[in-house]
Design a protein around this motif. Structure first.
Motif, PDB file in Angstrom:
ATOM      1  N   LYS A  80       0.812  -1.223   0.000  1.00 12.69           N
ATOM      2  CA  LYS A  80       0.000   0.000   0.000  1.00 12.69           C
ATOM      3  C   LYS A  80       0.844   1.271   0.000  1.00 12.69           C
ATOM      4  CE  LYS A  80      -3.896   2.110   2.360  1.00 12.69           C
ATOM      5  NZ  LYS A  80      -4.851   2.035   3.453  1.00 12.69           N
ATOM      6  N   SER A  81       1.912   1.280   0.779  1.00 14.20           N
ATOM      7  CA  SER A  81       2.727   2.495   0.911  1.00 14.20           C
ATOM      8  C   SER A  81       3.557   2.807  -0.342  1.00 14.20           C
ATOM      9  CB  SER A  81       3.636   2.396   2.131  1.00 14.20           C
ATOM     10  OG  SER A  81       4.400   1.226   2.070  1.00 14.20           O
ATOM     11  N   LEU A  82       3.542   1.922  -1.339  1.00 15.57           N
ATOM     12  CA  LEU A  82       4.237   2.226  -2.593  1.00 15.57           C
ATOM     13  C   LEU A  82       3.409   3.135  -3.491  1.00 15.57           C
ATOM     14  CD1 LEU A  82       5.941  -1.162  -3.530  1.00 15.57           C
ATOM     15  CD2 LEU A  82       6.982   0.884  -2.536  1.00 15.57           C
ATOM     16  N   TYR A  83       2.168   3.407  -3.091  1.00 12.83           N
ATOM     17  CA  TYR A  83       1.380   4.410  -3.800  1.00 12.83           C
ATOM     18  C   TYR A  83       1.848   5.770  -3.298  1.00 12.83           C
ATOM     19  CZ  TYR A  83      -2.520   7.121  -5.629  1.00 12.83           C
ATOM     20  OH  TYR A  83      -3.275   8.055  -6.292  1.00 12.83           O
ATOM     21  N   THR A  84       3.021   6.169  -3.802  1.00  4.41           N
ATOM     22  CA  THR A  84       3.650   7.419  -3.397  1.00  4.41           C
ATOM     23  C   THR A  84       4.300   8.058  -4.620  1.00  4.41           C
ATOM     24  OG1 THR A  84       5.224   8.485  -1.907  1.00  4.41           O
ATOM     25  CG2 THR A  84       5.831   6.308  -2.716  1.00  4.41           C
ATOM     26  N   PHE A  85       4.409   9.361  -4.568  1.00  2.78           N
ATOM     27  CA  PHE A  85       5.067  10.110  -5.632  1.00  2.78           C
ATOM     28  C   PHE A  85       6.358  10.725  -5.106  1.00  2.78           C
ATOM     29  CE2 PHE A  85       0.487  10.056  -6.050  1.00  2.78           C
ATOM     30  CZ  PHE A  85       0.357   9.431  -7.280  1.00  2.78           C
ATOM     31  N   ASN A 103      17.509  -9.476  -5.431  1.00  5.89           N
ATOM     32  CA  ASN A 103      16.929  -8.815  -6.598  1.00  5.89           C
ATOM     33  C   ASN A 103      15.525  -8.335  -6.243  1.00  5.89           C
ATOM     34  OD1 ASN A 103      19.139  -9.533  -8.406  1.00  5.89           O
ATOM     35  ND2 ASN A 103      18.326 -11.609  -8.288  1.00  5.89           N
ATOM     36  N   LEU A 104      15.329  -7.016  -6.275  1.00  3.62           N
ATOM     37  CA  LEU A 104      14.045  -6.421  -5.932  1.00  3.62           C
ATOM     38  C   LEU A 104      13.534  -5.615  -7.121  1.00  3.62           C
ATOM     39  CD1 LEU A 104      11.813  -5.718  -3.855  1.00  3.62           C
ATOM     40  CD2 LEU A 104      13.271  -3.783  -3.131  1.00  3.62           C
ATOM     41  N   MET A 105      12.305  -5.925  -7.557  1.00  4.66           N
ATOM     42  CA  MET A 105      11.658  -5.207  -8.654  1.00  4.66           C
ATOM     43  C   MET A 105      10.480  -4.445  -8.081  1.00  4.66           C
ATOM     44  SD  MET A 105      10.000  -6.841 -12.128  1.00  4.66           S
ATOM     45  CE  MET A 105      11.302  -6.645 -13.310  1.00  4.66           C
ATOM     46  N   VAL A 106      10.456  -3.122  -8.293  1.00  6.91           N
ATOM     47  CA  VAL A 106       9.436  -2.262  -7.711  1.00  6.91           C
ATOM     48  C   VAL A 106       8.674  -1.546  -8.824  1.00  6.91           C
ATOM     49  CG1 VAL A 106       9.006  -0.313  -6.167  1.00  6.91           C
ATOM     50  CG2 VAL A 106      10.858  -1.914  -5.649  1.00  6.91           C
ATOM     51  N   PHE A 107       7.346  -1.621  -8.767  1.00 10.30           N
ATOM     52  CA  PHE A 107       6.463  -0.944  -9.714  1.00 10.30           C
ATOM     53  C   PHE A 107       5.809   0.231  -9.008  1.00 10.30           C
ATOM     54  CE2 PHE A 107       7.076  -5.096 -11.408  1.00 10.30           C
ATOM     55  CZ  PHE A 107       7.038  -4.937 -12.783  1.00 10.30           C
ATOM     56  N   GLY A 108       6.028   1.430  -9.545  1.00 11.49           N
ATOM     57  CA  GLY A 108       5.502   2.606  -8.883  1.00 11.49           C
ATOM     58  C   GLY A 108       5.277   3.778  -9.813  1.00 11.49           C
ATOM     59  N   HIS A 109       5.441   4.978  -9.250  1.00 13.22           N
ATOM     60  CA  HIS A 109       4.957   6.214  -9.872  1.00 13.22           C
ATOM     61  C   HIS A 109       6.041   7.286  -9.947  1.00 13.22           C
ATOM     62  CE1 HIS A 109       0.941   4.525  -9.164  1.00 13.22           C
ATOM     63  NE2 HIS A 109       1.458   4.099  -8.029  1.00 13.22           N
ATOM     64  N   ASN A 110       5.850   8.192 -10.901  1.00  9.21           N
ATOM     65  CA  ASN A 110       6.689   9.382 -10.989  1.00  9.21           C
ATOM     66  C   ASN A 110       6.057  10.499 -10.161  1.00  9.21           C
ATOM     67  OD1 ASN A 110       9.042   9.042 -12.329  1.00  9.21           O
ATOM     68  ND2 ASN A 110       8.397  10.010 -14.221  1.00  9.21           N
ATOM     69  N   PRO A 111       6.843  11.448  -9.680  1.00  8.96           N
ATOM     70  CA  PRO A 111       8.263  11.638  -9.924  1.00  8.96           C
ATOM     71  C   PRO A 111       9.177  10.789  -9.040  1.00  8.96           C
ATOM     72  CG  PRO A 111       7.436  13.468  -8.629  1.00  8.96           C
ATOM     73  CD  PRO A 111       6.244  12.595  -8.945  1.00  8.96           C
ATOM     74  N   ASP A 126      16.516  12.119 -17.599  1.00 11.35           N
ATOM     75  CA  ASP A 126      15.672  13.297 -17.477  1.00 11.35           C
ATOM     76  C   ASP A 126      14.280  12.938 -16.964  1.00 11.35           C
ATOM     77  OD1 ASP A 126      15.192  16.121 -17.827  1.00 11.35           O
ATOM     78  OD2 ASP A 126      13.945  15.560 -19.546  1.00 11.35           O
ATOM     79  N   ASN A 127      13.722  11.852 -17.491  1.00 11.44           N
ATOM     80  CA  ASN A 127      12.391  11.424 -17.081  1.00 11.44           C
ATOM     81  C   ASN A 127      12.237   9.940 -17.407  1.00 11.44           C
ATOM     82  OD1 ASN A 127       9.568  11.696 -16.282  1.00 11.44           O
ATOM     83  ND2 ASN A 127       9.124  11.465 -18.454  1.00 11.44           N
ATOM     84  N   VAL A 128      11.956   9.134 -16.407  1.00 11.79           N
ATOM     85  CA  VAL A 128      11.635   7.732 -16.672  1.00 11.79           C
ATOM     86  C   VAL A 128      10.217   7.734 -17.247  1.00 11.79           C
ATOM     87  CG1 VAL A 128      11.244   5.448 -15.688  1.00 11.79           C
ATOM     88  CG2 VAL A 128      13.135   6.858 -14.839  1.00 11.79           C
ATOM     89  N   PRO A 129      10.055   7.314 -18.508  1.00  8.55           N
ATOM     90  CA  PRO A 129       8.731   7.370 -19.130  1.00  8.55           C
ATOM     91  C   PRO A 129       7.816   6.269 -18.605  1.00  8.55           C
ATOM     92  CG  PRO A 129      10.266   6.287 -20.591  1.00  8.55           C
ATOM     93  CD  PRO A 129      11.063   6.749 -19.403  1.00  8.55           C
ATOM     94  N   THR A 130       6.544   6.356 -18.947  1.00  8.24           N
ATOM     95  CA  THR A 130       5.634   5.279 -18.571  1.00  8.24           C
ATOM     96  C   THR A 130       6.178   3.966 -19.133  1.00  8.24           C
ATOM     97  OG1 THR A 130       4.243   5.836 -20.477  1.00  8.24           O
ATOM     98  CG2 THR A 130       3.560   6.691 -18.322  1.00  8.24           C
TER      99      THR A 130
END
Length: 161
Positions: A80-85, A103-111, A126-130
């Motif tokens: 739940k706490s990975l819903y962060t910007f 090995n840790l793979m994390v799916f999340g949000h910008n910025p 400069d920006n990790v795209p979608t």
């Protein structure tokens, strides 16, 4: 050694009257997820622990990777706490990873994703795209004090199409 794989969620739909965390992937987000996951499969090594934000767009992206890379259910977690910007909040979560996980793979949000990639890795993006994926390796045995990582791979959909 610790390997951190950071993936920004796929392109999401804005045209629906939904709360931010309920926005689904667009068809392009689904296609890009499959494209990046298939490309990453040549580089991917198990075992891997997967953590995903519960937001629909992030979790849907994580599930595409889960299916393409045949990641086991027991290594797939919604946090739940990975819903962060905020990259500081994201970093704090990663610091709490079990030291037995390499090995840790994390799916999340910008910025948060872009900022963390730039704070921890040795290549500026400069920006990790979608659906952008970045792999950073660290010469350490713990997740607690990650620093001076080596950015060893970046996969962005526009470079794979």
């Amino acid at each position: 050694m610790k390997r951190l794989i950071l993936v920004r969620h796929g392109k999401s739909a804005w045209d629906q009257n939904l709360p931010d965390d309920k926005r689904p992937l667009k068809k392009r987000g689904e296609r890009d997820g499959t494209l990046v996951a298939k490309s990453f499969s040549a580089f991917f090594q198990k075992p891997v622990m997967v953590w995903s934000s519960p937001a629909v767009r992030a979790l849907s992206t994580a599930n595409i990777f889960k299916n393409e890379l045949a990641i086991e259910d027991e290594n797939f977690n919604i946090i739940k706490s990975l819903y962060t910007f905020n990259s500081g909040d994201l970093y704090s979560q990663i610091q709490n990873c079990d030291p037995g996980v390499n090995n840790l793979m994390v799916f999340g949000h910008n910025p948060a994703m872009t900022n963390l990639v730039n704070n921890l890795g040795d290549s500026y993006i400069d920006n990790v795209p979608t659906t952008g994926l970045t792999v950073i390796d660290f010469e350490t045995n713990t997740w607690e004090n990650l620093k001076n990582g080596k950015t060893i791979l970046s996969l962005f959909p526009k470079n794979l199409r």
